[in-house]
Design an enzyme around this catalytic site. Structure first.
Site, PDB file in Angstrom:
ATOM      1  N   ASP A 188       0.806  -1.217   0.000  1.00  0.00           N
ATOM      2  CA  ASP A 188       0.000   0.000   0.000  1.00  0.00           C
ATOM      3  C   ASP A 188       0.842   1.272   0.000  1.00  0.00           C
ATOM      4  OD1 ASP A 188      -2.805  -0.369  -0.210  1.00  0.00           O
ATOM      5  OD2 ASP A 188      -2.819  -1.327   1.767  1.00  0.00           O
ATOM      6  N   MET A 227      -5.108  -2.684  -3.695  1.00  0.00           N
ATOM      7  CA  MET A 227      -4.601  -1.784  -2.665  1.00  0.00           C
ATOM      8  C   MET A 227      -5.748  -1.126  -1.906  1.00  0.00           C
ATOM      9  SD  MET A 227      -1.289   0.002  -4.531  1.00  0.00           S
ATOM     10  CE  MET A 227      -2.248   0.742  -5.862  1.00  0.00           C
ATOM     11  N   GLU A 228      -5.361  -0.393  -0.870  1.00  0.00           N
ATOM     12  CA  GLU A 228      -6.346   0.264  -0.026  1.00  0.00           C
ATOM     13  C   GLU A 228      -7.219   1.241  -0.819  1.00  0.00           C
ATOM     14  OE1 GLU A 228      -6.232   2.357   4.397  1.00  0.00           O
ATOM     15  OE2 GLU A 228      -4.565   2.666   3.012  1.00  0.00           O
ATOM     16  N   ASN A 229      -6.659   1.847  -1.862  1.00  0.00           N
ATOM     17  CA  ASN A 229      -7.419   2.814  -2.659  1.00  0.00           C
ATOM     18  C   ASN A 229      -8.296   2.162  -3.724  1.00  0.00           C
ATOM     19  OD1 ASN A 229      -5.551   1.993  -4.543  1.00  0.00           O
ATOM     20  ND2 ASN A 229      -4.565   3.994  -4.807  1.00  0.00           N
TER      21      ASN A 229
END
Length: 824
Positions: free
Chosen positions: A228, A311-313
């Site tokens: 991340d 990923m977190e996004n």
């Protein structure tokens, strides 16, 4: 054989050459095959194998430049060394060339590094890429595609075995949960990115040998971090060592702007000046910096990403993304370097040659008093190309005493080791020997002190002026003649070589005794811990003198005695000289055990001692017949022993077993019935600590969150050197000296134990080097660092600090050897 014009125009990219490139991890042999292809298909690449790993994989570098430069490689190398005083000057010159070294994959599971190395090499070597050919006119690129082939292959084999046909970006998929010990580390589970200066590992030794033969001007260390995290490139974070020069920082800024422009054009996320500092001297960015180059770290998000991850996004990160980011950044390094040849070469030569630049610290000379442990210290200096010599005469001097932290008068005597700052490696010499390294920020990424005299347990002084001493290159050792008849051989117990000899004697089933107290036989004084190999204990050895002499000769201070009668009532057959028993060692591994600390213990037995050790995963302990062993080593970690396991362990200890428990392994005994290990000496002390903690929590309700990380530092110790008082009468302290300076890297604290031997403990007004959090420092006085508890016929050796940490704390290696061989 020449390269055809047609071949020059048709170099295959790695995407064309390797069917799964950018989709699946490339086998190491395929990496070598592609580089071999480039070497045979273009005159811009030249190969050199510089060594082998522990698992016998090749270590390779590839020189990439114009055919004219490659034809003059050796002359270019020697000219560079001559310019900084590390080689004789030659009248024939080829013009100054910039040397840029690119290192990939020191951490094997950060595999986008090696993948990107293939694309970087292709872009540099491809004859159709006219831009890169301009860079190479006055630049030699040295490319190491995989520093850690064993770790890379361990990870690659695992990933391919568990991979399906399709990628699964879900972070819970097993592709993103690497198995213990993981591919980050080398064969012996060492983090080689922390080994540049110490060179304990075979890969590092061989790589640093060739590095110091070239002394590049720019070095790039290519890494990955958590998936991340946005891409990191220079400028680096603070703390940055005060000895780093302006030209190095200026290049970082220029490079950062160049990479940022390329990343901005692609809308790629990145950060600079965060987290990755330039202080600890044994990294792939700091070691080059302290040797005149511009060193740097590049970090792509990717650890645990497998082939693809969300990923977190919400964006999916693929291996192709990761290698492309790396390729772009690394090529920007070469591009920026080629555009800055003049300031880089000028800065490098000034760093290495200019007396003003070189003399950065307070001291001009370092004196290490004659001691058997100097053998290992001299080896370290030699492999780092640091010049040293030995005094040939007696002289008086005044300097800073590392042990007392005071300026004192002292005598220089023959065979004392002398290190002068006035030498080509002046700055790196001061980095290693300066008593105090100034920190510009306390948010350090690693340990903050590494003073060599304290690490090696030798008396040292730092002197402000350059002493005018007569010296020699080699220390004198008296030749030894073996009498025709020897009653016993004596081997002093004073460095790692003593332990190596004892390990060999045990394996040859030669009986050995050791001294509990000082004893005198004729003109031979036996110090505590000294090994005695007596003819009377070994009647079956037909050629006793020659057999034992062959084993002990590697220690020049061995001696022989002709009688067992002592001058001070400590006869060889008396209680002062107990027979030693050979350790039968069990070492636990597997999930829960800290992989690098297990690796340090394994390396100690396998490579330092060459002594047998049985390794068993901790979840298989129930299958082991404990009574086949007499020593159990528990490296740092979390041990989930069942009640049945603990019952068996307690019984085994009571019947004579010995446990050596390190750091986190102390939880096995902490507060348990029948053991004295406890953070608090009394219930009142525990209650007072809990009360103080609650009061602190109440006060912190009013504090801002922005400084929370820095407040946490007040109760931490990232890695500092702490003075310890020693019980010099206990075998665990034999050979260490009057004081022991421990490298403390964890925040565990235990009160002095009741009913046990507190062999090494922190005194009230302790001396220290490096950063210690203010609150944590207050807790350290009168806490124990190393203790021994007797339980029935057995022993538990408690090691709050890890003496085997990274295998470079030489006095710690001897301390661990005491625990293994002398504590019974």
């Amino acid at each position: 054989m020449g390269v055809s014009v047609m071949a020059l125009a048709q170099i295959k990219s790695p995407y064309e050459f390797l069917p799964t490139y950018g989709k699946q991890i490339t086998h190491y042999h395929q990496v070598e095959e592609y580089f071999n292809y480039l070497t045979t298909q273009t005159p811009y690449v030249k190969h050199q194998k510089y060594g082998e790993t522990s698992e016998h994989r090749n270590l390779n570098v590839y020189y990439i430049s114009t055919p004219e430069n490659l034809a003059n490689l050796e002359q270019i190398r020697l000219q560079n060394l001559a310019s900084i005083g590390l080689a004789p000057k030659n009248s024939a010159t080829v013009g100054d060339k910039l040397i840029v070294w690119l290192s990939f994959n020191v951490h094997g599971n950060e595999w986008a590094g090696t993948e990107s190395a293939l694309s970087v090499a292709y872009e540099l070597a491809n004859p159709e890429n006219k831009t890169t050919k301009e860079w190479l006119k006055n630049t030699i690129v040295i490319l190491d595609p995989c520093i850690n082939p064993d770790g890379y292959s361990r990870y690659g084999n695992w990933l391919r075995e568990i991979s399906g046909k399709n990628t699964n970006p879900n972070k819970f998929d097993r592709e993103h949960a690497e198995e213990w010990p993981g591919g980050r580390y080398n064969h012996y589970i060492f983090d080689m990115n922390r080994d540049w200066a110490w060179q304990t590992q075979i890969e590092t030794k061989q790589r640093m040998a060739i590095y110091n033969q070239w002394m590049p001007h720019v070095h790039t260390d290519v890494h990955e971090q958590g998936y991340d995290s946005p891409y990191f490139f220079p400028p680096a974070a603070e703390p940055q060592h005060e000895f780093i020069e302006a030209y190095q920082k200026d290049f970082h800024k220029l490079l950062g702007k160049n990479i940022a422009a390329k990343f901005d054009a692609n809308n790629w996320m990145y950060n600079t000046s965060e987290r990755f500092d330039l202080f600890y001297p044994s990294y792939g960015d700091t070691y080059p910096m302290y040797n005149g180059a511009v060193g740097m770290t590049l970090e792509q998000g990717g650890i645990r990403a497998g082939r693809e991850i969300t990923m977190e996004n919400g964006v999916n990160l693929t291996i192709k993304d990761r290698l492309t980011h790396h390729k772009t950044a690394v090529l920007a390094v070469v591009e920026t370097s080629a555009s800055q040849i003049e300031p880089l070469l000028k800065g490098f030569k000034n760093f290495m040659n200019n007396p003003r630049t070189q003399m950065k610290g307070k001291y001009a000379t370092y004196i290490l008093k004659n001691n058997p442990k100097l053998n290992q210290l001299a080896d370290l200096l030699k492999i780092n190309k640091i010049e040293y010599s030995y005094a040939t005469e007696k002289s008086n001097a005044s300097g800073f005493n590392y042990f007392t932290k005071k300026d004192e008068n002292f005598s220089v005597e023959p065979n004392d080791l002398i290190v002068k700052v006035n030498q080509p490696k002046a700055v790196f010499t001061q980095i290693l020997f300066e008593p105090t390294n100034k920190m510009t920020d306390t948010l350090s990424y690693d340990i903050t002190a590494w003073n060599l005299p304290l690490a090696y347990g030798v008396q040292g002084y730092a002197v402000k002026n350059a002493l005018n001493l007569k010296t020699k290159n080699v220390a004198e050792t008296a030749s030894k003649s073996i009498p025709k008849t020897v009653y016993a051989f004596y081997v002093p117990w004073n460095n790692r070589t003593s332990a190596e000899i004892l390990a060999q004697l045990h394996q040859k089933e030669i009986k050995v005794r050791y001294a509990m107290k000082q004893a005198v036989f004729g003109d031979v004084t036996i110090e505590p811990g000294g090994l005695m190999i007596a003819r009377g204990d070994n009647p079956k050895i037909a050629d006793f003198e020659n057999t034992v002499a062959e084993i002990v000769k590697k220690k020049s201070d061995f001696a022989t005695i002709s009688s067992g009668f002592s001058k001070n009532a400590k006869d060889l057959g008396g209680e002062n000289f107990p027979l030693m028993k050979a350790p039968k060692v069990l070492l636990l591994s597997g999930n829960g055990v800290t992989s690098t600390e297990f690796g340090a213990a394994w390396y100690y037995f396998d490579e330092i001692l060459n002594y047998p050790v049985t390794i068993v995963d901790q979840d298989k302990l129930r299958n082991v017949k404990l009574f086949e062993f007499n020593t159990l080593v528990l490296a740092d970690g979390r041990y989930n022993f069942s009640d049945a396991d603990m019952k068996r362990l307690n019984e085994w200890i009571n019947n004579g077993g010995k446990v050596i428990a390190i750091d986190g392994a102390l939880n096995v005994f902490d507060g348990k019935d029948g053991y004295t290990l406890n953070p608090y000496a009394t219930d009142e002390e525990k209650q007072a600590a809990e009360k103080a903690k609650k009061e602190k929590e109440l006060k912190e309700r009013f504090l801002d969150s922005g400084n929370e990380e820095r407040r946490m530092l007040a109760n931490s110790i990232p890695g500092a050197i702490i003075e310890n008082n020693l019980d010099i009468t206990h075998p665990l302290s034999f050979g260490l000296g009057k004081k022991y300076y421990s490298l403390k890297t964890g925040d565990k604290i235990y009160s002095l134990l009741k009913g046990s031997n507190n062999v090494a403990y922190v005194p009230k007004n302790y001396k220290s080097y490096g950063y210690i959090g203010h609150d944590f420092g207050k807790k350290l006085p009168e806490t124990v660092s190393f203790a021994v508890e007797s339980k029935g016929a057995g022993k538990v050796v408690y090691m709050i600090d890890n003496p085997l940490f990274r295998a470079f704390w030489e006095n710690g290696i001897l301390l661990f050897s005491n625990a293994l061989f002398l504590v019974n």
